[in-house]
Motif scaffolding. Structure first.
Motif: not given
Length: 86
Positions: A1-2, A31, A35-36, A38-39, A78, A81-82, A85
């Protein structure tokens, strides 16, 4: 993702001819969006198949709003964090 966010930010920075600092800001925003997305996908897709999409969506967005207003959870990577979340 990064890596994806980095590639996209370089393409955007080349198009608009901006500084490295602005490119990094663009990369951070991309990013965050990735990430949002994907979550949200990883939470809401299984809920749809289990028939609890609307309940899960309302809970998910309610908790997201509370986390946003309280400063959220900060972790060392990261990936963690994922996971937190989700």
């Amino acid at each position: 993702m990064e890596k994806l966010a980095e590639k996209i930010s370089f393409k955007i920075a080349d198009e608009i001819s901006c500084s490295e600092e602005k490119r990094e800001v663009i990369e951070y925003g991309i990013f965050a969006i990735l990430q949002t997305a994907a979550i949200s996908f990883l939470v809401l897709l299984p809920a749809y198949f289990f028939g609890i999409f609307f309940q899960t969506a309302s809970f998910f967005f309610g908790v997201s709003l509370l986390r946003r207003l309280s400063g959220g959870v900060h972790s060392s990577s990261v990936f963690s964090c994922t996971v937190i979340s989700i």
